[in-house]
Design a protein around this motif. Structure first.
Motif, PDB file in Angstrom:
ATOM      1  N   ARG A 142      -1.394 -10.237  53.853  1.00 28.55           N
ATOM      2  CA  ARG A 142      -1.220  -9.251  54.915  1.00 28.55           C
ATOM      3  C   ARG A 142      -1.944  -7.934  54.628  1.00 28.55           C
ATOM      4  NH1 ARG A 142       3.904 -10.450  55.531  1.00 28.55           N
ATOM      5  NH2 ARG A 142       4.615  -8.912  54.055  1.00 28.55           N
ATOM      6  N   HIS A 143      -1.980  -7.510  53.352  1.00 27.65           N
ATOM      7  CA  HIS A 143      -2.463  -6.172  53.037  1.00 27.65           C
ATOM      8  C   HIS A 143      -3.846  -6.097  52.399  1.00 27.65           C
ATOM      9  CE1 HIS A 143       1.891  -5.523  53.515  1.00 27.65           C
ATOM     10  NE2 HIS A 143       1.491  -4.367  54.011  1.00 27.65           N
ATOM     11  N   ALA A 144      -4.369  -7.197  51.912  1.00 27.40           N
ATOM     12  CA  ALA A 144      -5.690  -7.163  51.277  1.00 27.40           C
ATOM     13  C   ALA A 144      -6.748  -6.819  52.313  1.00 27.40           C
ATOM     14  CB  ALA A 144      -6.000  -8.503  50.623  1.00 27.40           C
ATOM     15  N   LYS A 145      -7.675  -5.978  51.921  1.00 23.43           N
ATOM     16  CA  LYS A 145      -8.770  -5.602  52.813  1.00 23.43           C
ATOM     17  C   LYS A 145      -9.981  -6.512  52.602  1.00 23.43           C
ATOM     18  CE  LYS A 145      -7.383  -0.772  53.356  1.00 23.43           C
ATOM     19  NZ  LYS A 145      -6.036  -1.144  53.458  1.00 23.43           N
ATOM     20  N   ILE A 146      -9.761  -7.582  51.846  1.00 23.10           N
ATOM     21  CA  ILE A 146     -10.796  -8.573  51.576  1.00 23.10           C
ATOM     22  C   ILE A 146     -10.233  -9.955  51.900  1.00 23.10           C
ATOM     23  CG2 ILE A 146     -11.950  -7.194  49.787  1.00 23.10           C
ATOM     24  CD1 ILE A 146     -10.403  -8.826  47.681  1.00 23.10           C
ATOM     25  N   SER A 147     -11.080 -10.966  51.869  1.00 26.15           N
ATOM     26  CA  SER A 147     -10.601 -12.331  52.100  1.00 26.15           C
ATOM     27  C   SER A 147      -9.588 -12.708  51.038  1.00 26.15           C
ATOM     28  CB  SER A 147     -11.771 -13.314  52.059  1.00 26.15           C
ATOM     29  OG  SER A 147     -12.651 -13.075  53.139  1.00 26.15           O
ATOM     30  N   SER A 148      -8.608 -13.514  51.439  1.00 24.51           N
ATOM     31  CA  SER A 148      -7.611 -13.968  50.474  1.00 24.51           C
ATOM     32  C   SER A 148      -7.378 -15.461  50.653  1.00 24.51           C
ATOM     33  CB  SER A 148      -6.300 -13.195  50.629  1.00 24.51           C
ATOM     34  OG  SER A 148      -5.738 -13.412  51.902  1.00 24.51           O
ATOM     35  N   MET A 149      -6.994 -16.092  49.547  1.00 24.40           N
ATOM     36  CA  MET A 149      -6.678 -17.517  49.559  1.00 24.40           C
ATOM     37  C   MET A 149      -5.365 -17.700  48.838  1.00 24.40           C
ATOM     38  SD  MET A 149      -8.750 -20.587  47.729  1.00 24.40           S
ATOM     39  CE  MET A 149      -8.134 -22.239  47.648  1.00 24.40           C
ATOM     40  N   VAL A 150      -4.449 -18.406  49.481  1.00 24.01           N
ATOM     41  CA  VAL A 150      -3.186 -18.761  48.858  1.00 24.01           C
ATOM     42  C   VAL A 150      -3.295 -20.249  48.510  1.00 24.01           C
ATOM     43  CG1 VAL A 150      -0.697 -18.915  49.123  1.00 24.01           C
ATOM     44  CG2 VAL A 150      -1.943 -16.994  50.154  1.00 24.01           C
ATOM     45  N   ALA A 151      -3.442 -20.522  47.218  1.00 22.32           N
ATOM     46  CA  ALA A 151      -3.615 -21.899  46.768  1.00 22.32           C
ATOM     47  C   ALA A 151      -2.252 -22.553  46.617  1.00 22.32           C
ATOM     48  CB  ALA A 151      -4.377 -21.914  45.440  1.00 22.32           C
ATOM     49  N   ARG A 152      -2.072 -23.660  47.286  1.00 25.43           N
ATOM     50  CA  ARG A 152      -0.786 -24.345  47.259  1.00 25.43           C
ATOM     51  C   ARG A 152      -0.945 -25.682  46.531  1.00 25.43           C
ATOM     52  NH1 ARG A 152       3.782 -23.734  49.714  1.00 25.43           N
ATOM     53  NH2 ARG A 152       2.971 -22.222  51.167  1.00 25.43           N
ATOM     54  N   HIS A 153      -0.061 -25.923  45.583  1.00 29.26           N
ATOM     55  CA  HIS A 153      -0.055 -27.181  44.852  1.00 29.26           C
ATOM     56  C   HIS A 153       1.368 -27.723  44.885  1.00 29.26           C
ATOM     57  CE1 HIS A 153       0.143 -29.846  41.316  1.00 29.26           C
ATOM     58  NE2 HIS A 153      -1.097 -30.111  41.631  1.00 29.26           N
ATOM     59  N   ASP A 154       1.543 -28.847  45.519  1.00 28.19           N
ATOM     60  CA  ASP A 154       2.879 -29.437  45.579  1.00 28.19           C
ATOM     61  C   ASP A 154       3.108 -30.226  44.308  1.00 28.19           C
ATOM     62  OD1 ASP A 154       3.325 -28.432  48.135  1.00 28.19           O
ATOM     63  OD2 ASP A 154       2.278 -30.114  49.049  1.00 28.19           O
ATOM     64  N   SER A 155       4.071 -29.753  43.534  1.00 31.58           N
ATOM     65  CA  SER A 155       4.354 -30.444  42.271  1.00 31.58           C
ATOM     66  C   SER A 155       5.750 -30.988  42.264  1.00 31.58           C
ATOM     67  CB  SER A 155       4.159 -29.497  41.107  1.00 31.58           C
ATOM     68  OG  SER A 155       4.825 -28.274  41.309  1.00 31.58           O
TER      69      SER A 155
END
Length: 155
Positions: A142-155
């Motif tokens: 929400r707050h980053a002024k750059i691109s962001s990636m939330v990496a999800r790994h289902d373990s």
């Protein structure tokens, strides 16, 4: 209705920042960041944040405890750097920081300082000392002024 212009080149990142905590999600974020940095020939900055807000008042009063945690995190950062290099990343640096909330430190302090144009974190953390970089993922997105990636790994 106007015509969609789909002739768009994907962004090639130059400075990737990855926040890593002591969790499987954090390691998955690191793996994705290494891949993206190798793909784009980008500089990779691996950051770990000691959340002081997670320390109890008793622990915070014990400077030795904080020094011990810092030494542990810095040793882990060196392991992450060596791993990134072994996987083909050529320009890797590490940063240790502390603050009340890891997401805020990454977005407001570290990302501008290193000139990051992409920030990657894990989706959530269930284990580890501070165990909340992933819980900060929504804040980062929400707050980053750059691109962001939330990496999800289902373990």
């Amino acid at each position: 209705m106007s015509e969609l212009n789909l002739n768009i080149e994907p962004m090639q990142f130059k400075n990737i920042l990855v926040g890593v905590d002591e969790s499987q999600q954090g390691y998955f974020a690191l793996a994705n960041a290494i891949h993206q940095a190798s793909e784009d020939g980008a500089k990779l900055t691996i950051a770990t944040v000691l959340e002081m807000g997670d320390l109890s008042t008793i622990d915070a009063l014990h400077l030795d405890f904080i020094k011990e945690k810092r030494a542990e995190f810095e040793a882990n950062l060196e392991k992450y750097r060596a791993y990134a290099v072994s996987k083909g990343a050529t320009n890797v640096e590490t940063i240790f920081a502390d603050g009340a909330k890891a997401g805020e430190v990454l977005v407001q302090d570290i990302a501008p300082r290193v000139g990051a144009d992409l920030i990657i974190v894990g989706a959530h953390s269930r284990e580890g000392f501070w165990g909340s970089l992933g819980s900060q993922a929504a804040y980062i997105a929400r707050h980053a002024k750059i691109s962001s990636m939330v990496a999800r790994h289902d373990s």
